[in-house]
Design a protein around this motif. Structure first.
Motif, mmCIF file in Angstrom:
data_model
loop_
_atom_site.group_PDB
_atom_site.id
_atom_site.type_symbol
_atom_site.label_atom_id
_atom_site.label_comp_id
_atom_site.label_asym_id
_atom_site.label_seq_id
_atom_site.Cartn_x
_atom_site.Cartn_y
_atom_site.Cartn_z
ATOM 1 N N ARG A 63 -5.732 -2.085 34.694
ATOM 2 C CA ARG A 63 -6.205 -2.842 33.529
ATOM 3 C C ARG A 63 -6.597 -4.273 33.871
ATOM 4 O O ARG A 63 -7.172 -4.969 33.024
ATOM 5 C CB ARG A 63 -5.136 -2.836 32.437
ATOM 6 C CG ARG A 63 -4.954 -1.462 31.804
ATOM 7 C CD ARG A 63 -4.305 -1.560 30.441
ATOM 8 N NE ARG A 63 -2.948 -2.073 30.503
ATOM 9 C CZ ARG A 63 -2.258 -2.502 29.446
ATOM 10 N NH1 ARG A 63 -2.821 -2.503 28.262
ATOM 11 N NH2 ARG A 63 -1.009 -2.919 29.584
ATOM 12 N N LYS A 64 -6.285 -4.708 35.080
ATOM 13 C CA LYS A 64 -6.744 -6.037 35.502
ATOM 14 C C LYS A 64 -8.189 -5.996 35.994
ATOM 15 O O LYS A 64 -8.775 -7.040 36.285
ATOM 16 C CB LYS A 64 -5.828 -6.577 36.599
ATOM 17 C CG LYS A 64 -4.418 -6.892 36.091
ATOM 18 C CD LYS A 64 -3.545 -7.490 37.195
ATOM 19 C CE LYS A 64 -2.160 -7.818 36.664
ATOM 20 N NZ LYS A 64 -1.283 -8.396 37.719
ATOM 21 N N VAL A 65 -8.733 -4.791 36.100
ATOM 22 C CA VAL A 65 -10.146 -4.507 36.386
ATOM 23 C C VAL A 65 -10.720 -5.281 37.566
ATOM 24 O O VAL A 65 -11.888 -5.680 37.557
ATOM 25 C CB VAL A 65 -11.029 -4.718 35.127
ATOM 26 C CG1 VAL A 65 -10.717 -3.700 34.071
ATOM 27 C CG2 VAL A 65 -10.866 -6.120 34.553
ATOM 28 N N ALA A 66 -9.907 -5.458 38.613
ATOM 29 C CA ALA A 66 -10.446 -6.068 39.828
ATOM 30 C C ALA A 66 -11.484 -5.165 40.477
ATOM 31 O O ALA A 66 -12.299 -5.621 41.283
ATOM 32 C CB ALA A 66 -9.307 -6.352 40.813
ATOM 33 N N TRP A 67 -11.472 -3.902 40.133
ATOM 34 C CA TRP A 67 -12.389 -2.920 40.727
ATOM 35 C C TRP A 67 -13.775 -2.938 40.092
ATOM 36 O O TRP A 67 -14.695 -2.293 40.605
ATOM 37 C CB TRP A 67 -11.786 -1.521 40.600
ATOM 38 C CG TRP A 67 -11.321 -1.171 39.210
ATOM 39 C CD1 TRP A 67 -10.147 -1.536 38.618
ATOM 40 C CD2 TRP A 67 -12.030 -0.405 38.246
ATOM 41 N NE1 TRP A 67 -10.066 -1.045 37.341
ATOM 42 C CE2 TRP A 67 -11.211 -0.341 37.089
ATOM 43 C CE3 TRP A 67 -13.258 0.242 38.241
ATOM 44 C CZ2 TRP A 67 -11.599 0.338 35.944
ATOM 45 C CZ3 TRP A 67 -13.645 0.921 37.107
ATOM 46 C CH2 TRP A 67 -12.826 0.965 35.972
ATOM 47 N N LEU A 68 -13.939 -3.650 38.985
ATOM 48 C CA LEU A 68 -15.227 -3.686 38.293
ATOM 49 C C LEU A 68 -16.099 -4.822 38.815
ATOM 50 O O LEU A 68 -15.653 -5.979 38.862
ATOM 51 C CB LEU A 68 -15.020 -3.892 36.793
ATOM 52 C CG LEU A 68 -14.973 -2.671 35.886
ATOM 53 C CD1 LEU A 68 -14.810 -3.130 34.439
ATOM 54 C CD2 LEU A 68 -16.216 -1.818 36.028
ATOM 55 N N PRO A 69 -17.338 -4.539 39.187
ATOM 56 C CA PRO A 69 -18.247 -5.643 39.532
ATOM 57 C C PRO A 69 -18.602 -6.451 38.290
ATOM 58 O O PRO A 69 -18.690 -5.911 37.187
ATOM 59 C CB PRO A 69 -19.475 -4.928 40.098
ATOM 60 C CG PRO A 69 -19.439 -3.559 39.495
ATOM 61 C CD PRO A 69 -17.990 -3.219 39.305
#
Length: 679
Positions: free
Chosen positions: A495-501
């Motif tokens: 949910r910290k969405v570090a994986w999203l560009p």
């Protein structure tokens, strides 16, 4: 055997587990037919096994009858001077009420408890039995009258055969008709066991006057309830069903029909063991044959993509109000490889161009309509890709409504699933990889499933960003919609969405996510500072964030609450697809409740509640809608508990909730868990 084949074996008994509430609402037959269709739809191999004896069985008349049809039947009864139908007509008028809220209008058979409240009083069995004894004579009178009228209408070609038979056939006959006679897969899905007692002279028996031996035959054949005489007409129908009807259907009677002709004394004798062994052999063989013939390997990617598309079509099919909101989102979801459409085009914005892109973040409070908006925009993109006006559009649309399937609850599963779908598309497109923005040929092809599975979380996150931002190219742009990203589990800090560009140079990629603004770490990572430019309150707030590096250059759309003028437009838009046209008084009540709440989720639940429970003949005090969304949901749960039992509903929902963090639970797993629950 099924476990070894990675299959689930489930049994649905059509004559067990029907609650009093279902019988009270005359829903038993409909429930059986629904379960049968589900078995046909889902089963690999056997889906319908029927056991046919000498009894034809229960023959209800339809509980819902089109207005024109019942009026025609009543006209026949009124004109038949040879019969005194006064009492039957009075009963029909009493028990069937016209509901003009339905389109077309229909007569609804009222629940038994409307006039005999004790019918559903499970705490007082004596009172319940007394109410049942009052109801069935009423049922018999209406049944006889409607059956006679239906036969005369059918003879005069005033009633289609498929409607006329609903007044004469038994539930068992209808099950055989749906499960076997009209089933194109009958010779793969069906088995028939036919038992006939060869030493009973049914015509000579009477279950009321013939003594104990005759009374013991009650459950094995059909009898006149008033006189106890054997029902020859019903028996003739059963004989025809077992012989000519099944034979004419093209059913493989040589291999899939087993006959037992036995004496009545052997009803629980040696033939039961013979049957059990035969049943196991035939059902097991049918499963193995179907499995071998299918040669299907599990395709998790196809199942996930299909389930997500079905959910998207369901969620995005309705009017969302706030017309500027859809246009706002469409402009930010533009596909740069295509020519921008004219402003009057309903897909306006879907083809607009831009240089370089950034993450689009849709946000708003719970129940404001984010999922509907995301689904509608995804469907708009799909329509653009598959448009029929001249040259077809090009591109790929990937949608994930997160948290709705087992593979959409953890960030790792989502990344692997999306990468698998990207690989399936771009690795097989002519010139796809080597025409990409990064132009890397085979070096830009998506890695294999084994390579991706071997990555640790950090490596997978880096590779996900690299793959999705470089592979889309001019002839095949990519739209990626990730709804409710805040609903991911906290595994791997998803949910910290570090994986999203957040931003990328490739103009052929559009990524849209939605999130709540006040739950968990997602918004604190993606959310903007208060520097975004305001917009119309009907549209929301849109702008480019100037906040932390994590959310730098993201673009935002705030989905705000509905306004009152939207409510009536939405309610009117929903009525026709639901087969409803509320009378003005009811529509006014529904509209007032929805305008007080101004929540799309409340609007959806309130509409569904009214469509299900409100009839044009409903009294004003029966038009109940709880004022808040929470209370409306609690009322829904209360109805489920009343229909299926409080313990079952509470425990089932509890298990589903507990399993949510572990990737969900299948219906078969839920049944297994419930079967082990001592309560």
């Amino acid at each position: 055997m099924c476990q070894r084949l990675d299959l689930e074996f489930q049994v649905v008994d059509m004559r067990w587990g029907v609650r009093e509430s279902t019988a009270n609402d005359h829903g038993t037959s409909g429930l059986c037919m629904w379960e049968l269709e589900e078995c046909k739809r889902l089963s690999l191999g056997p889906a319908f096994v029927t056991f046919l004896g000498d009894r034809y069985g229960y023959r209800p008349f339809p509980a819902v009858i089109p207005e024109s049809e019942l009026n025609a039947l009543k006209a026949v009864l009124e004109s038949d001077v040879s019969q005194n139908n006064t009492e039957a007509l009075a009963l029909i008028d009493k028990w069937f009420l016209l509901d003009t809220n339905r389109v077309p209008a229909e007569y609804i058979l009222q629940p038994v408890s409307t006039f005999y409240p004790a019918f559903i009083d499970t705490k007082d069995r004596a009172a319940q039995q007394a109410a049942s004894a009052q109801w069935w004579p009423v049922f018999d009178k209406m049944q006889a009258a409607l059956r006679s009228a239906a036969a005369k209408c059918a003879d005069a070609d005033a009633l289609p055969p498929e409607r006329g038979q609903l007044y004469t056939i038994s539930v068992t006959n209808e099950e055989v008709m749906r499960g076997l006679l009209t089933n194109e897969a009958r010779n793969a899905q069906c088995l028939v066991y036919d038992r006939t007692f060869v030493d009973v002279d049914w015509q000579a028996r009477n279950i009321k006057t013939g003594g104990g031996a005759d009374a013991a035959l009650r459950k094995f054949a059909d009898w006149d309830a008033a006189t106890g005489v054997f029902d020859s007409e019903a028996h003739g129908r059963q004989v025809a069903l077992k012989s000519s009807d099944i034979a004419r259907s093209g059913f493989d009677t040589a291999n899939r029909l087993v006959k037992y002709e036995v004496p009545i004394a052997d009803v629980a004798g040696a033939n039961v063991e013979v049957f059990k062994n035969d049943f196991l052999q035939r059902v097991g063989g049918s499963i193995l044959d179907a499995y071998a013939a299918s040669r299907m390997e599990a395709d998790a990617l196809f199942d996930e993509a299909h389930a997500q598309l079905v959910n998207t079509r369901q969620k995005g099919g309705g009017y969302i109000g706030r017309p500027g909101l859809r246009q706002e989102c469409a402009e930010l979801c533009a596909a740069p490889a295509s020519t921008p459409p004219e402003p009057s085009d309903p897909q306006a914005g879907v083809g607009a161009a831009s240089a370089g892109r950034s993450l689009v973040v849709v946000h708003g409070t719970s129940g404001c309509g984010k999922t509907t908006l995301m689904s509608r925009c995804a469907l708009d993109a799909i329509a653009h890709v598959h448009r029929q006006d001249g040259e077809p559009g090009k591109g790929v649309v990937i949608v994930r409504l997160l948290g709705t399937t087992p593979l959409s609850s953890r960030s790792r599963d989502v990344m692997v699933s999306v990468l698998s779908q990207v690989r399936a598309v771009y690795n097989d497109v002519d010139g796809g990889a080597d025409a990409g923005a990064a132009g890397g040929g085979d070096a830009r092809r998506v890695k294999s499933a084994a390579e991706i599975d071997a990555m640790d979380v950090a490596a997978l996150e880096r590779y996900f960003q690299d793959a999705v931002t470089t592979l889309p190219w001019g002839e095949n742009p990519l739209w990626l919609f990730l709804d409710s990203i805040d609903q991911l589990s906290d595994d791997d800090d998803g949910r910290k969405v570090a994986w999203l560009p957040r931003a990328w140079a490739n103009p052929h990629l559009c990524i849209v996510v939605s999130t709540l603004p006040d739950v968990g770490p997602t918004w604190s990572t993606l959310g903007p500072t208060p520097t975004a430019a305001p917009a119309s309150p009907r549209v929301g707030t849109r702008g480019t964030a100037q906040s932390s590096p994590a959310s730098s250059q993201c673009q935002y759309i705030e989905v705000k609450a509905l306004v009152e003028e939207d409510v009536d437009l939405i309610l009117n838009d929903w009525q026709a697809p639901a087969g409803r046209k509320f009378c003005p008084a009811h529509l006014a009540v529904l509209s007032a409740k929805c305008k007080a709440a101004l929540s799309p989720l409340y609007l959806r639940l309130a509409f569904d509640t009214a469509a299900s429970l409100w009839h044009s003949y409903s009294m004003e005090e029966d038009l109940v809608l709880e004022p808040s969304l929470t209370e409306l949901i609690h009322a829904l749960f209360a109805r489920l508990e009343a229909r299926h039992g409080e313990v079952l509903v509470r425990h089932a929902l509890g298990y589903v909730t507990c399993a949510a963090g572990a990737g969900g639970i299948t219906s078969a797993e839920l049944e297994d868990v419930l079967s082990c629950d001592d309560e």
